[in-house]
Every structure is written in C-alpha cells, then in structure tokens.
Design a protein around this motif. Structure first.
Motif, PDB file in Angstrom:
ATOM      1  N   ALA A 178      37.047  -0.050  81.638  1.00  0.00           N
ATOM      2  CA  ALA A 178      36.780   0.413  82.999  1.00  0.00           C
ATOM      3  C   ALA A 178      37.108   1.894  83.151  1.00  0.00           C
ATOM      4  CB  ALA A 178      37.584  -0.411  84.002  1.00  0.00           C
ATOM      5  N   ASP A 179      38.172   2.346  82.499  1.00  0.00           N
ATOM      6  CA  ASP A 179      38.517   3.772  82.556  1.00  0.00           C
ATOM      7  C   ASP A 179      37.381   4.623  81.992  1.00  0.00           C
ATOM      8  OD1 ASP A 179      40.993   3.184  83.652  1.00  0.00           O
ATOM      9  OD2 ASP A 179      42.068   3.305  81.741  1.00  0.00           O
ATOM     10  N   GLY A 180      36.812   4.184  80.855  1.00  0.00           N
ATOM     11  CA  GLY A 180      35.712   4.931  80.251  1.00  0.00           C
ATOM     12  C   GLY A 180      34.468   4.918  81.111  1.00  0.00           C
ATOM     13  N   LEU A 181      34.143   3.749  81.659  1.00  0.00           N
ATOM     14  CA  LEU A 181      32.984   3.645  82.551  1.00  0.00           C
ATOM     15  C   LEU A 181      33.138   4.569  83.752  1.00  0.00           C
ATOM     16  CD1 LEU A 181      32.659  -0.229  82.465  1.00  0.00           C
ATOM     17  CD2 LEU A 181      30.793   1.318  81.856  1.00  0.00           C
ATOM     18  N   GLY A 182      34.315   4.510  84.381  1.00  0.00           N
ATOM     19  CA  GLY A 182      34.548   5.324  85.563  1.00  0.00           C
ATOM     20  C   GLY A 182      34.551   6.807  85.271  1.00  0.00           C
ATOM     21  N   ALA A 183      35.136   7.185  84.126  1.00  0.00           N
ATOM     22  CA  ALA A 183      35.204   8.603  83.781  1.00  0.00           C
ATOM     23  C   ALA A 183      33.818   9.174  83.499  1.00  0.00           C
ATOM     24  CB  ALA A 183      36.118   8.800  82.569  1.00  0.00           C
ATOM     25  N   GLU A 184      32.978   8.420  82.788  1.00  0.00           N
ATOM     26  CA  GLU A 184      31.628   8.914  82.494  1.00  0.00           C
ATOM     27  C   GLU A 184      30.808   9.003  83.775  1.00  0.00           C
ATOM     28  OE1 GLU A 184      28.785  10.517  79.922  1.00  0.00           O
ATOM     29  OE2 GLU A 184      30.849   9.938  79.457  1.00  0.00           O
ATOM     30  N   ALA A 185      30.925   7.996  84.641  1.00  0.00           N
ATOM     31  CA  ALA A 185      30.206   8.030  85.913  1.00  0.00           C
ATOM     32  C   ALA A 185      30.639   9.219  86.756  1.00  0.00           C
ATOM     33  CB  ALA A 185      30.419   6.728  86.671  1.00  0.00           C
ATOM     34  N   ALA A 186      31.927   9.524  86.724  1.00  0.00           N
ATOM     35  CA  ALA A 186      32.455  10.616  87.538  1.00  0.00           C
ATOM     36  C   ALA A 186      31.892  11.975  87.124  1.00  0.00           C
ATOM     37  CB  ALA A 186      33.977  10.640  87.465  1.00  0.00           C
ATOM     38  N   THR A 187      31.440  12.119  85.872  1.00  0.00           N
ATOM     39  CA  THR A 187      30.886  13.405  85.444  1.00  0.00           C
ATOM     40  C   THR A 187      29.627  13.772  86.212  1.00  0.00           C
ATOM     41  OG1 THR A 187      29.552  12.443  83.653  1.00  0.00           O
ATOM     42  CG2 THR A 187      31.819  13.095  83.111  1.00  0.00           C
ATOM     43  N   LEU A 222      30.502  14.192  64.018  1.00  0.00           N
ATOM     44  CA  LEU A 222      29.481  13.152  63.991  1.00  0.00           C
ATOM     45  C   LEU A 222      30.022  11.822  64.490  1.00  0.00           C
ATOM     46  CD1 LEU A 222      27.894  13.998  60.515  1.00  0.00           C
ATOM     47  CD2 LEU A 222      27.307  14.920  62.774  1.00  0.00           C
ATOM     48  N   VAL A 223      31.226  11.469  64.068  1.00  0.00           N
ATOM     49  CA  VAL A 223      31.824  10.201  64.485  1.00  0.00           C
ATOM     50  C   VAL A 223      32.039  10.188  66.004  1.00  0.00           C
ATOM     51  CG1 VAL A 223      33.895   8.754  64.308  1.00  0.00           C
ATOM     52  CG2 VAL A 223      32.860   9.733  62.253  1.00  0.00           C
ATOM     53  N   GLU A 224      32.538  11.295  66.541  1.00  0.00           N
ATOM     54  CA  GLU A 224      32.761  11.355  67.983  1.00  0.00           C
ATOM     55  C   GLU A 224      31.445  11.351  68.757  1.00  0.00           C
ATOM     56  OE1 GLU A 224      35.648  11.019  69.627  1.00  0.00           O
ATOM     57  OE2 GLU A 224      36.428  10.609  67.616  1.00  0.00           O
ATOM     58  N   ALA A 225      30.384  11.891  68.155  1.00  0.00           N
ATOM     59  CA  ALA A 225      29.085  11.855  68.811  1.00  0.00           C
ATOM     60  C   ALA A 225      28.582  10.422  68.938  1.00  0.00           C
ATOM     61  CB  ALA A 225      28.075  12.695  68.033  1.00  0.00           C
ATOM     62  N   TYR A 226      28.881   9.592  67.945  1.00  0.00           N
ATOM     63  CA  TYR A 226      28.522   8.176  68.037  1.00  0.00           C
ATOM     64  C   TYR A 226      29.381   7.474  69.081  1.00  0.00           C
ATOM     65  CZ  TYR A 226      28.490   3.223  66.965  1.00  0.00           C
ATOM     66  OH  TYR A 226      28.434   1.857  67.083  1.00  0.00           O
ATOM     67  N   ARG A 227      30.658   7.778  69.097  1.00  0.00           N
ATOM     68  CA  ARG A 227      31.565   7.082  70.016  1.00  0.00           C
ATOM     69  C   ARG A 227      31.330   7.474  71.470  1.00  0.00           C
ATOM     70  NH1 ARG A 227      36.814   8.001  66.096  1.00  0.00           N
ATOM     71  NH2 ARG A 227      36.608   6.052  64.888  1.00  0.00           N
ATOM     72  N   ARG A 283      37.865   2.640  75.721  1.00  0.00           N
ATOM     73  CA  ARG A 283      37.430   3.748  76.589  1.00  0.00           C
ATOM     74  C   ARG A 283      36.141   4.377  76.058  1.00  0.00           C
ATOM     75  NH1 ARG A 283      39.507   7.698  80.344  1.00  0.00           N
ATOM     76  NH2 ARG A 283      41.434   6.523  80.567  1.00  0.00           N
ATOM     77  N   ASP A 284      36.044   4.516  74.730  1.00  0.00           N
ATOM     78  CA  ASP A 284      34.816   5.054  74.136  1.00  0.00           C
ATOM     79  C   ASP A 284      33.626   4.150  74.443  1.00  0.00           C
ATOM     80  OD1 ASP A 284      36.195   7.183  72.932  1.00  0.00           O
ATOM     81  OD2 ASP A 284      36.638   5.997  71.148  1.00  0.00           O
ATOM     82  N   VAL A 285      33.818   2.839  74.309  1.00  0.00           N
ATOM     83  CA  VAL A 285      32.732   1.904  74.602  1.00  0.00           C
ATOM     84  C   VAL A 285      32.310   2.028  76.062  1.00  0.00           C
ATOM     85  CG1 VAL A 285      32.046  -0.530  74.659  1.00  0.00           C
ATOM     86  CG2 VAL A 285      33.489   0.318  72.797  1.00  0.00           C
ATOM     87  N   GLY A 286      33.277   2.226  76.958  1.00  0.00           N
ATOM     88  CA  GLY A 286      32.949   2.427  78.363  1.00  0.00           C
ATOM     89  C   GLY A 286      32.103   3.666  78.580  1.00  0.00           C
ATOM     90  N   HIS A 287      32.480   4.766  77.923  1.00  0.00           N
ATOM     91  CA  HIS A 287      31.680   5.991  78.024  1.00  0.00           C
ATOM     92  C   HIS A 287      30.261   5.750  77.528  1.00  0.00           C
ATOM     93  CE1 HIS A 287      34.354   9.320  79.288  1.00  0.00           C
ATOM     94  NE2 HIS A 287      35.325   8.569  78.789  1.00  0.00           N
ATOM     95  N   ARG A 288      30.118   5.073  76.372  1.00  0.00           N
ATOM     96  CA  ARG A 288      28.794   4.812  75.805  1.00  0.00           C
ATOM     97  C   ARG A 288      27.959   3.930  76.720  1.00  0.00           C
ATOM     98  NH1 ARG A 288      28.097   2.275  70.433  1.00  0.00           N
ATOM     99  NH2 ARG A 288      26.011   3.105  70.685  1.00  0.00           N
ATOM    100  N   THR A 319      44.146  -5.445  78.626  1.00  0.00           N
ATOM    101  CA  THR A 319      44.244  -3.990  78.514  1.00  0.00           C
ATOM    102  C   THR A 319      42.938  -3.396  78.007  1.00  0.00           C
ATOM    103  OG1 THR A 319      46.616  -4.118  78.110  1.00  0.00           O
ATOM    104  CG2 THR A 319      45.526  -2.093  77.454  1.00  0.00           C
ATOM    105  N   TRP A 320      42.249  -4.131  77.119  1.00  0.00           N
ATOM    106  CA  TRP A 320      40.966  -3.644  76.606  1.00  0.00           C
ATOM    107  C   TRP A 320      39.961  -3.515  77.751  1.00  0.00           C
ATOM    108  CZ3 TRP A 320      35.785  -4.201  76.088  1.00  0.00           C
ATOM    109  CH2 TRP A 320      35.166  -3.508  75.041  1.00  0.00           C
TER     110      TRP A 320
END
Length: 312
Positions: free
Chosen positions: A107-116, A185-190, A64-69, A101-102
C-alpha cells in the motif's frame, strides 16, 4: 503474524490508514464506493492485473517496489490517453498466511506512486487466494481535451518516444540469470520511471495517436499501426545503448536492441505527431509513419520477438 491473525477488516483498516487522499477524492475508503470530483464530466478508466510468479517475484522485489510497479502500469495507461490520473482502486487477493506487513508496504508503494501525479488510492477489495494477485483500476481526467487514441496516426507523421526503453527488460534478464547488478537495470525493473506528464503535454502539442509501451515498443506500435491502418518504421540509431546495458548484454550474450525494441515494463509513452510540431524534451523522434501495414526497423522486417504475449 499472518493476515489470518488480524482478519480481513483488520487488514483493511491497517492498509487504508496508510493511504492519504488527494484533492479529487471527495469520499475515500470506508463506504460501499468512493466519490471523486470529475470536472471534465468524462472519466478515463483502465485496469491491469499483476500475478505473482508471472508479473513479479517476492524474492526479486520488495512489497513497496511491487506497489510502485502495479500503480505505474495503470497510471501510464491514463497518461497515454492524454489524461491526468486522479485515482486508483485496488483489489488484493492473497494467501491466508501472508505477513500483513507485506500488504501494508504494498500500500505504501501504491500510494507513493499515485502521489507523484496527484492521485490517490480511493478504495478496493481483499480476498483470500492461493496466488497473490493485485488488480488495479486507474481513473483519469481529460481536462476538457479530446482523448488521444491509437487510430489517429497518418503517413508522414513522426513517431516519438518519451521515457526509457529496454531498461526494465534488461533488469528482468539480469535477475532471471541470478544476478542483482547492474543496479540501474535491476531498479528499472523493480520501479519504472514513467514520464506521466508527457501524456497530457503530448495531447496539448497535437499528438495524433499514443500508447503506453508495456509489452514492447514494436508490439505496442503494432497496435497503433493496426488501429490507424498504416505502417510504422523505427530507426535503430535513434536509441542510445547505455554502458550498463551494453556491458550486461555482452556478459549475457544478448543483443541489447532486443531489449530496447521488444522489452516491456518501462512504460514509456509512444506517440505520433504531425511533422511540423516542434517536440520538446522528453520527446524524441524514433521513427515515421508510412503507407502500408505493420512495423519495420530501418525499413526491414524485424527478425525476432517483438514483445510480450501472455499466452505464448
């Protein structure tokens, strides 16, 4: 279970079922192409790619983090043109033994970031590959405004930044040294926190040039300076070093300003404005456009790397 077990089209069905469509999507996944509303009659487009081992590691970041990034890297480019993102197209190339599942959580991360930003994932492609690779194309709408390009900076303009700088680079360094804290810092990278709305807002304020800071502030401002035929001087004292960054830098033997000035992946927006423009939050002045060429720090050449280059 692996993607081999459910097949390409079974995985597509599982992934697309997790991606609701926004108002600008007239026809979403399922046909040879998506159909989007384009009220401006112009479409801003940008693309970016993430390769496992070079842009992300699965032991560092959840799917999900990779999707957001992946989404943020592209949506920020649209915002940097002064446009509002409307849609993403995603191509996923993956090993055949990948757990589906990965891919679903990606896809969940991609969709959630796009939805913002009110955008949606409207289609894409999948293929087998020995290297996990995510290629994203973002589309956006200018809302009747002219695009804000890199070539409009002029001597006397101010340089301003919206968003964080150095946080993701510090997080990357922390993770690369085998640590998982400080969390900030770690979450800022993720998951970068991108000020998307600041892009169209800057266009309305009269920004003369703008860029997404993905490879490092000095490097990306160098693109603006080169395109505009000007120099840019950045003030070191314009940046506050948060406690967590200062402590991490001391523990790791790193100059925190090397993260702030040359670190990428926060996807802040840097822009130039005429000096008479009153800049509201989140914009803050960090330098000035000058006569000359290149980028300096406090009037001097910067002694160190200025940003990321994939081939160095």
């Amino acid at each position: 279970m692996s993607v081999t077990g459910i097949g390409e089209f079974g995985l597509i069905d599982r992934v697309t079922a997790r991606l609701p469509q926004g108002a600008s999507c007239l026809l979403g996944p399922g046909d040879d192409g998506a159909v989007l509303a384009a009220p401006d009659a112009r479409v801003v487009a940008s693309t970016d790619v993430l390769v496992e081992g070079r842009h992300f590691r699965r032991d560092w970041s959840a799917a999900r983090d990779v999707g957001h990034r992946a989404a943020a890297a592209n949506l920020a480019d649209i915002a940097a043109m002064g446009a509002t993102p409307t849609a993403l197209l995603v191509a996923l190339c993956m090993p055949a033994d990948l757990d589906p599942t990965w891919a679903e959580e990606l896809a969940d991360g991609l969709g959630a970031e796009a939805a913002t930003v009110g955008a949606s994932v409207v289609g894409g492609d999948m293929s087998a590959s020995p290297t996990l690779t995510i290629a994203v194309t973002a589309l956006g709408d200018l809302g009747g405004r002219a695009p804000v390009v890199r070539s409009g900076a002029r001597p006397g303009h101010v340089v301003a930044l919206a968003g964080r700088s150095g946080y993701a680079a510090a997080g990357y360094t922390v993770l690369s040294r085998g640590f998982r804290t400080p969390k900030l810092l770690v979450e800022a990278y993720r998951r970068p926190e991108v000020p998307y709305a600041a892009g169209p807002h800057a266009a309305r304020l009269g920004a003369t040039a703008m860029i997404d800071v993905s490879d490092g502030l000095l490097a990306d401002l160098g693109h603006v300076a080169r395109a505009s035929g000007v120099g840019i001087d950045v003030r070191r004292d314009a940046f506050e070093v948060p406690r967590q960054m200062r402590d991490a830098a001391q523990a790791l033997g790193v100059d925190p300003y090397s993260w702030i000035l040359a670190g990428g992946d926060d996807h802040a927006l840097a822009a130039t404005f005429p000096p008479a423009v009153a800049l509201p939050d989140p914009w803050r002045v960090v330098g000035r456009v000058t006569e000359g060429t290149g980028v300096t720090v406090d009037g001097e050449a910067y002694d160190g790397p200025t940003g990321w280059d994939h081939f160095r």
